[in-house]
Design an enzyme around this catalytic site. Structure first.
Site, PDB file in Angstrom:
ATOM      1  N   LYS A   1      32.458  55.234  44.952  1.00  0.00           N
ATOM      2  CA  LYS A   1      32.852  54.754  46.270  1.00  0.00           C
ATOM      3  C   LYS A   1      33.308  55.886  47.178  1.00  0.00           C
ATOM      4  O   LYS A   1      34.014  55.664  48.165  1.00  0.00           O
ATOM      5  CB  LYS A   1      33.945  53.691  46.138  1.00  0.00           C
TER       6      LYS A   1
ATOM      7  N   LYS B   1      28.486  42.851  46.674  1.00  0.00           N
ATOM      8  CA  LYS B   1      28.952  42.031  47.802  1.00  0.00           C
ATOM      9  C   LYS B   1      29.035  42.825  49.079  1.00  0.00           C
ATOM     10  O   LYS B   1      28.920  42.290  50.159  1.00  0.00           O
ATOM     11  CB  LYS B   1      30.386  41.547  47.527  1.00  0.00           C
TER      12      LYS B   1
ATOM     13  N   LYS C   1      23.067  48.154  41.413  1.00  0.00           N
ATOM     14  CA  LYS C   1      23.472  46.773  41.107  1.00  0.00           C
ATOM     15  C   LYS C   1      23.639  45.981  42.397  1.00  0.00           C
ATOM     16  O   LYS C   1      23.915  46.544  43.459  1.00  0.00           O
ATOM     17  CB  LYS C   1      24.748  46.759  40.260  1.00  0.00           C
TER      18      LYS C   1
HETATM   19  P1  TYM Z   1      34.128  42.268  41.399  1.00  0.00           P
HETATM   20  O1  TYM Z   1      34.610  41.399  42.509  1.00  0.00           O
HETATM   21  O2  TYM Z   1      33.410  43.513  41.751  1.00  0.00           O
HETATM   22  O3  TYM Z   1      33.201  41.425  40.460  1.00  0.00           O
HETATM   23  C1  TYM Z   1      33.558  40.145  39.947  1.00  0.00           C
HETATM   24  C2  TYM Z   1      32.825  39.939  38.627  1.00  0.00           C
HETATM   25  O4  TYM Z   1      31.424  39.937  38.840  1.00  0.00           O
HETATM   26  C3  TYM Z   1      30.816  40.911  38.006  1.00  0.00           C
HETATM   27  N1  TYM Z   1      29.692  41.493  38.756  1.00  0.00           N
HETATM   28  C4  TYM Z   1      28.430  41.451  38.364  1.00  0.00           C
HETATM   29  N2  TYM Z   1      27.848  40.909  37.269  1.00  0.00           N
HETATM   30  C5  TYM Z   1      26.512  41.035  37.167  1.00  0.00           C
HETATM   31  N3  TYM Z   1      25.743  41.646  38.087  1.00  0.00           N
HETATM   32  C6  TYM Z   1      26.273  42.205  39.191  1.00  0.00           C
HETATM   33  N4  TYM Z   1      25.482  42.797  40.092  1.00  0.00           N
HETATM   34  C7  TYM Z   1      27.686  42.118  39.370  1.00  0.00           C
HETATM   35  N5  TYM Z   1      28.542  42.546  40.330  1.00  0.00           N
HETATM   36  C8  TYM Z   1      29.754  42.161  39.932  1.00  0.00           C
HETATM   37  C9  TYM Z   1      31.921  41.938  37.733  1.00  0.00           C
HETATM   38  O5  TYM Z   1      31.705  42.665  36.550  1.00  0.00           O
HETATM   39  C10 TYM Z   1      33.137  41.058  37.622  1.00  0.00           C
HETATM   40  O6  TYM Z   1      33.260  40.479  36.330  1.00  0.00           O
HETATM   41  N6  TYM Z   1      38.115  44.905  40.005  1.00  0.00           N
HETATM   42  C11 TYM Z   1      37.446  43.633  39.773  1.00  0.00           C
HETATM   43  C12 TYM Z   1      38.378  42.454  39.994  1.00  0.00           C
HETATM   44  C13 TYM Z   1      39.672  42.546  39.266  1.00  0.00           C
HETATM   45  C14 TYM Z   1      39.871  42.258  37.892  1.00  0.00           C
HETATM   46  C15 TYM Z   1      41.258  42.407  37.685  1.00  0.00           C
HETATM   47  C16 TYM Z   1      39.019  41.885  36.862  1.00  0.00           C
HETATM   48  C17 TYM Z   1      40.869  42.832  39.807  1.00  0.00           C
HETATM   49  N7  TYM Z   1      41.826  42.771  38.868  1.00  0.00           N
HETATM   50  C18 TYM Z   1      41.821  42.192  36.432  1.00  0.00           C
HETATM   51  C19 TYM Z   1      39.592  41.678  35.586  1.00  0.00           C
HETATM   52  C20 TYM Z   1      40.964  41.828  35.396  1.00  0.00           C
HETATM   53  C21 TYM Z   1      36.305  43.482  40.763  1.00  0.00           C
HETATM   54  O7  TYM Z   1      36.332  44.028  41.842  1.00  0.00           O
HETATM   55  O8  TYM Z   1      35.335  42.610  40.405  1.00  0.00           O
END
Ligand code: TYM
Length: 318
Positions: free
Chosen positions: A108, A191, A188
């Site tokens: 990032k 969002k 990947k």
């Molecule tokens: P985030 O919002 O990026 O993603 C949420 C979940 O979706 C999964 N994911 C994907 N899976 C498959 N293909 C993709 N292209 C794809 N993009 C995202 C991510 O692996 C995730 O499971 N930092 C984390 C949120 C967070 C968190 C936490 C998670 C904050 N605190 C504590 C676990 C425990 C995040 O930004 O996820």
């Protein structure tokens, strides 16, 4: 067992989030699980406050619509005081090098101009996990490194100051752990991608989904075969299709790329239809979402209170 995971409102939820994470949280969830909208994490890059508020609400509605028990849900910023306190304690046990080598920080644009919040993002994530005493953290493979850091920090705190934290482990789903961008299969699906042509959002209407899939990037081999290295675009389509209909991507057979794209569009539209209808219904009833959010905040705060108190006391403060 307590499973805990979250989604960041840095944009609308997409099919990768749904297949790789949200759908599983709803299906595999148990009574001790916790899921939340990590709005504090969305502040680590440039953002618009009213949009963040609206996306937080929308993602809470998506989690409810996925079928996750509302009693298991909360919004991260409703615990901002508790998390702020624990993050500070954990930051003081984490080295600069440990934070700076996270691949997401580097990806990032991590450098001297990056916000400090982007660097300390995984420490806040560790606070999320450790505050609630989670032992299992289901995430896509993009997040396993962060969960690994949470493990390291939990062990370090426990051995330095005293046993307070459960040491968590990451669990990654077997298929669709990484759905790729349809227009650029080398990366990947995300969002926050500026050009949404290759991103299928869970709230996209069927016509738009069909259009995005018809333009998906393939290759010039002209054979529908599951070869992720050689044919990443085709492999991605096969994985999405397989995850929607519940088969393995190797078993799927189509004669042409056109046939494959039509089948993927049909499968994705059917997969997302009930979810989209339910989200629209929930967003039209603000009082219900407000109630879910308020109840969730109280429960999550109650759960966190004794662990935070113990951690602060052992750390020699408060
Ligand atoms: P985030 O919002 O990026 O993603 C949420 C979940 O979706 C999964 N994911 C994907 N899976 C498959 N293909 C993709 N292209 C794809 N993009 C995202 C991510 O692996 C995730 O499971 N930092 C984390 C949120 C967070 C968190 C936490 C998670 C904050 N605190 C504590 C676990 C425990 C995040 O930004 O996820």
């Amino acid at each position: 067992m307590t499973r805990l995971s979250a989604i960041t409102p840095s944009g609308h939820a997409h099919i990768g989030n749904h297949l790789g994470a949200l759908r599983r949280w709803a299906r595999d969830g148990g009574p001790g699980d916790l899921y939340f909208v990590s709005d504090l994490h969305a502040m680590t890059v440039s953002y618009n406050p009213p949009r963040l508020r609206a996306l937080t609400r929308e993602l809470l509605a998506v989690l409810v619509a996925e079928g996750i028990d509302p009693a298991r849900l909360f919004v991260q910023s409703d615990l901002v005081r508790e998390l702020g306190a624990l993050s500070w304690v954990l930051e003081c046990t984490c080295s600069y090098g440990e934070a700076a080598r996270m691949t997401q920080f580097k990806a990032k644009g991590g450098g001297t101009g990056a916000r400090l919040g982007l660097l300390t993002y995984p420490v806040l994530m560790a606070a999320d996990i450790l505050l609630q005493g989670a032992d299992s953290v289901p995430v896509g493979d993009d997040q396993t490194q962060h969960v690994e850091l949470a493990r390291v920090l939990a062990r370090r705190f426990n051995s330095t100051f005293g046993e307070v934290f459960v040491v968590p482990s990451a669990t990654t789903p077997p298929t669709a752990a990484r759905v790729r961008d349809l227009a650029a299969p080398e990366r990947k699906m995300s969002k926050s991608t500026r050009d949404a042509a290759g991103v299928v959002f869970v709230l996209d209407n069927p016509d738009l989904i069909r259009r995005k899939l018809s333009r998906a990037v393939t290759d010039s081999y002209d054979v529908v075969a599951y070869r992720p290295e050689k044919q990443p675009g085709v492999a991605n389509l096969l994985e999405i299709y397989a995850a929607c209909v519940g088969v393995s991507p190797r078993e799927v057979e189509f004669r042409t790329y056109g046939e494959l794209k039509t089948a993927v569009a049909d499968a994705v539209i059917e997969e997302l239809r009930p979810l989209r209808e339910k989200v629209i219904e929930l967003l039209a009833d603000p009082a219900e979402l407000d109630r879910i959010r308020k109840d969730g905040a109280e429960r999550a705060r109650d759960r966190a209170a004794h662990r935070l108190d113990s951690a602060l006391r052992l750390a020699g403060v408060a």
